[in-house]
Design a protein around this motif. Structure first.
Motif, PDB file in Angstrom:
ATOM      1  N   UNK A   1     -34.529 -89.711 -24.147  1.00 20.44           N
ATOM      2  CA  UNK A   1     -34.113 -89.148 -24.140  1.00 20.44           C
ATOM      3  C   UNK A   1     -33.162 -88.546 -23.255  1.00 20.44           C
ATOM      4  N   UNK A   2     -32.007 -88.615 -23.440  1.00 20.29           N
ATOM      5  CA  UNK A   2     -30.976 -88.422 -22.484  1.00 20.29           C
ATOM      6  C   UNK A   2     -29.963 -87.344 -23.081  1.00 20.29           C
ATOM      7  N   UNK A   3     -29.285 -87.070 -22.068  1.00 23.61           N
ATOM      8  CA  UNK A   3     -28.290 -85.864 -22.306  1.00 23.61           C
ATOM      9  C   UNK A   3     -26.573 -86.240 -21.936  1.00 23.61           C
ATOM     10  N   UNK A   4     -25.536 -85.876 -23.145  1.00 22.85           N
ATOM     11  CA  UNK A   4     -24.806 -86.970 -22.793  1.00 22.85           C
ATOM     12  C   UNK A   4     -23.235 -85.858 -22.803  1.00 22.85           C
ATOM     13  N   UNK A   5     -22.166 -85.960 -23.161  1.00 24.31           N
ATOM     14  CA  UNK A   5     -21.681 -84.602 -23.491  1.00 24.31           C
ATOM     15  C   UNK A   5     -21.476 -84.117 -24.767  1.00 24.31           C
ATOM     16  N   UNK A   6     -21.767 -85.479 -26.079  1.00 23.03           N
ATOM     17  CA  UNK A   6     -22.273 -84.783 -27.411  1.00 23.03           C
ATOM     18  C   UNK A   6     -23.687 -84.234 -27.430  1.00 23.03           C
ATOM     19  N   UNK A   7     -24.389 -83.120 -26.315  1.00 26.40           N
ATOM     20  CA  UNK A   7     -25.220 -82.510 -26.306  1.00 26.40           C
ATOM     21  C   UNK A   7     -26.813 -84.341 -25.426  1.00 26.40           C
ATOM     22  N   UNK A   8     -27.769 -83.248 -26.100  1.00 22.49           N
ATOM     23  CA  UNK A   8     -29.661 -84.197 -26.240  1.00 22.49           C
ATOM     24  C   UNK A   8     -29.265 -84.910 -27.209  1.00 22.49           C
ATOM     25  N   UNK A   9     -29.629 -86.617 -26.847  1.00 31.09           N
ATOM     26  CA  UNK A   9     -30.165 -86.671 -28.351  1.00 31.09           C
ATOM     27  C   UNK A   9     -31.186 -87.902 -27.835  1.00 31.09           C
ATOM     28  N   UNK A  10     -31.880 -88.987 -28.895  1.00 34.61           N
ATOM     29  CA  UNK A  10     -32.487 -89.429 -28.789  1.00 34.61           C
ATOM     30  C   UNK A  10     -31.463 -91.373 -28.658  1.00 34.61           C
ATOM     31  N   UNK A  11     -32.443 -91.776 -27.581  1.00 34.43           N
ATOM     32  CA  UNK A  11     -31.408 -93.167 -27.268  1.00 34.43           C
ATOM     33  C   UNK A  11     -32.181 -94.258 -26.690  1.00 34.43           C
ATOM     34  N   UNK A  12     -31.783 -95.074 -26.781  1.00 36.16           N
ATOM     35  CA  UNK A  12     -32.602 -96.967 -26.394  1.00 36.16           C
ATOM     36  C   UNK A  12     -32.410 -97.028 -25.483  1.00 36.16           C
ATOM     37  N   UNK A  13     -33.238 -97.390 -24.412  1.00 34.95           N
ATOM     38  CA  UNK A  13     -32.949 -98.110 -23.161  1.00 34.95           C
ATOM     39  C   UNK A  13     -33.403-100.187 -24.186  1.00 34.95           C
ATOM     40  N   UNK A  14     -31.960-100.862 -23.146  1.00 32.71           N
ATOM     41  CA  UNK A  14     -32.156-102.056 -23.349  1.00 32.71           C
ATOM     42  C   UNK A  14     -31.760-103.580 -22.714  1.00 32.71           C
ATOM     43  N   UNK A  15     -31.012-104.696 -22.726  1.00 33.80           N
ATOM     44  CA  UNK A  15     -31.185-105.080 -21.395  1.00 33.80           C
ATOM     45  C   UNK A  15     -29.975-106.218 -22.237  1.00 33.80           C
ATOM     46  N   UNK A  16     -28.670-106.070 -20.848  1.00 30.70           N
ATOM     47  CA  UNK A  16     -27.306-107.187 -21.659  1.00 30.70           C
ATOM     48  C   UNK A  16     -27.575-108.510 -20.371  1.00 30.70           C
ATOM     49  N   UNK A  17     -27.645-109.468 -21.301  1.00 30.16           N
ATOM     50  CA  UNK A  17     -27.155-110.927 -20.665  1.00 30.16           C
ATOM     51  C   UNK A  17     -26.235-110.794 -19.758  1.00 30.16           C
ATOM     52  N   UNK A  18     -25.061-110.371 -20.527  1.00 31.27           N
ATOM     53  CA  UNK A  18     -23.524-110.382 -19.685  1.00 31.27           C
ATOM     54  C   UNK A  18     -22.867-109.774 -20.412  1.00 31.27           C
ATOM     55  N   UNK A  19     -22.452-108.387 -19.534  1.00 32.88           N
ATOM     56  CA  UNK A  19     -20.473-108.114 -19.712  1.00 32.88           C
ATOM     57  C   UNK A  19     -19.154-108.401 -19.032  1.00 32.88           C
ATOM     58  N   UNK A  20     -18.749-108.641 -19.422  1.00 36.67           N
ATOM     59  CA  UNK A  20     -17.227-108.723 -18.935  1.00 36.67           C
ATOM     60  C   UNK A  20     -15.912-108.752 -19.725  1.00 36.67           C
ATOM     61  N   UNK A  21     -14.961-108.122 -18.920  1.00 37.49           N
ATOM     62  CA  UNK A  21     -13.184-107.903 -18.891  1.00 37.49           C
ATOM     63  C   UNK A  21     -12.720-109.286 -18.868  1.00 37.49           C
ATOM     64  N   UNK A  22     -12.374-109.736 -19.471  1.00 36.93           N
ATOM     65  CA  UNK A  22     -11.321-110.887 -18.902  1.00 36.93           C
ATOM     66  C   UNK A  22     -12.245-112.493 -17.947  1.00 36.93           C
ATOM     67  N   UNK A  23     -12.362-112.741 -17.368  1.00 39.61           N
ATOM     68  CA  UNK A  23     -13.018-112.902 -16.285  1.00 39.61           C
ATOM     69  C   UNK A  23     -14.085-113.046 -14.885  1.00 39.61           C
ATOM     70  N   UNK A  24     -13.789-111.353 -15.296  1.00 42.64           N
ATOM     71  CA  UNK A  24     -14.992-110.614 -14.558  1.00 42.64           C
ATOM     72  C   UNK A  24     -16.305-110.864 -15.257  1.00 42.64           C
ATOM     73  N   UNK A  25     -17.446-110.964 -14.833  1.00 42.85           N
ATOM     74  CA  UNK A  25     -18.779-111.642 -15.206  1.00 42.85           C
ATOM     75  C   UNK A  25     -19.577-110.811 -14.732  1.00 42.85           C
ATOM     76  N   UNK A  26     -20.573-110.030 -15.327  1.00 40.47           N
ATOM     77  CA  UNK A  26     -21.759-109.271 -14.847  1.00 40.47           C
ATOM     78  C   UNK A  26     -23.312-109.463 -15.233  1.00 40.47           C
TER      79      UNK A  26
END
Length: 174
Positions: free
Chosen positions: A110-135
């Motif tokens: 459960x997380x607190x967001x600008x839209x109020x408290x809500x249920x959420x799920x955790x996940x892992x991302x293999x890669x995140x990129x903007x242009x050639x900047x990749x993490x």
């Protein structure tokens, strides 16, 4: 005479048909131009160019018409749209987008967001990129209470980068 009237009638119908087709083509072109302009207004950073500043990668983003930095990018090789959010501690993904790009929902929280408290799920991302900047190998939260297609790009991505804002531009270096 009757033959001549049939020919005039045919020419008149053909002319009317061609006029209708021309109007349809014109309206379709205008719709395309309008759609492009609206998209550019929201996301002026659709084609990110990465430059090299010495040994560092660098991209420059333009602020959109609403004062936000929105950018095209990718998660696990899937094209997405990011809204850079220094107020978000994590990358926050709308549930509909997570389903679309095939993210696995982990433990629920459960997380607190600008839209109020809500249920959420955790996940892992293999890669995140903007242009050639990749993490790689970043955590993210799949939110059930936000709609739309923009992913909030939070501090767990941005903290690894050097960010400089001047006027209407944001420069990001890795």
């Amino acid at each position: 005479m009757q033959e001549e009237n049939k020919q005039r009638d045919f020419i008149s119908r053909a002319g009317m048909g061609m006029t209708v087709v021309a109007w349809i083509i014109f309206l379709a072109m205008m719709f395309g131009v309008f759609d492009y302009l609206v998209t550019q207004r929201n996301n002026p950073n659709q084609n990110i160019v990465t430059t090299m500043d010495g040994y560092r990668k660098e991209i420059t983003l333009q602020r959109n018409a609403y004062g936000h930095y929105v950018s095209s990018g990718s998660i696990n090789g899937n094209d997405v749209v990011f809204l850079l959010d220094t107020g978000a501690s994590d990358i926050a993904i709308p549930e509909s987008v997570a389903d679309e790009i095939g993210l696995q929902k982990g433990r629920d929280v459960y997380v607190k967001t600008a839209n109020g408290n809500t249920r959420a799920y955790r996940t892992r991302l293999q890669s995140v990129a903007i242009g050639d900047i990749v993490l790689y190998d970043l955590s993210a939260t799949i939110l059930t209470n936000i709609s739309g297609h923009e992913i909030l790009l939070g501090m767990n991505f941005l903290k690894h980068l050097e960010i400089t804002q001047k006027g209407q531009t944001l420069t990001i270096r890795q």
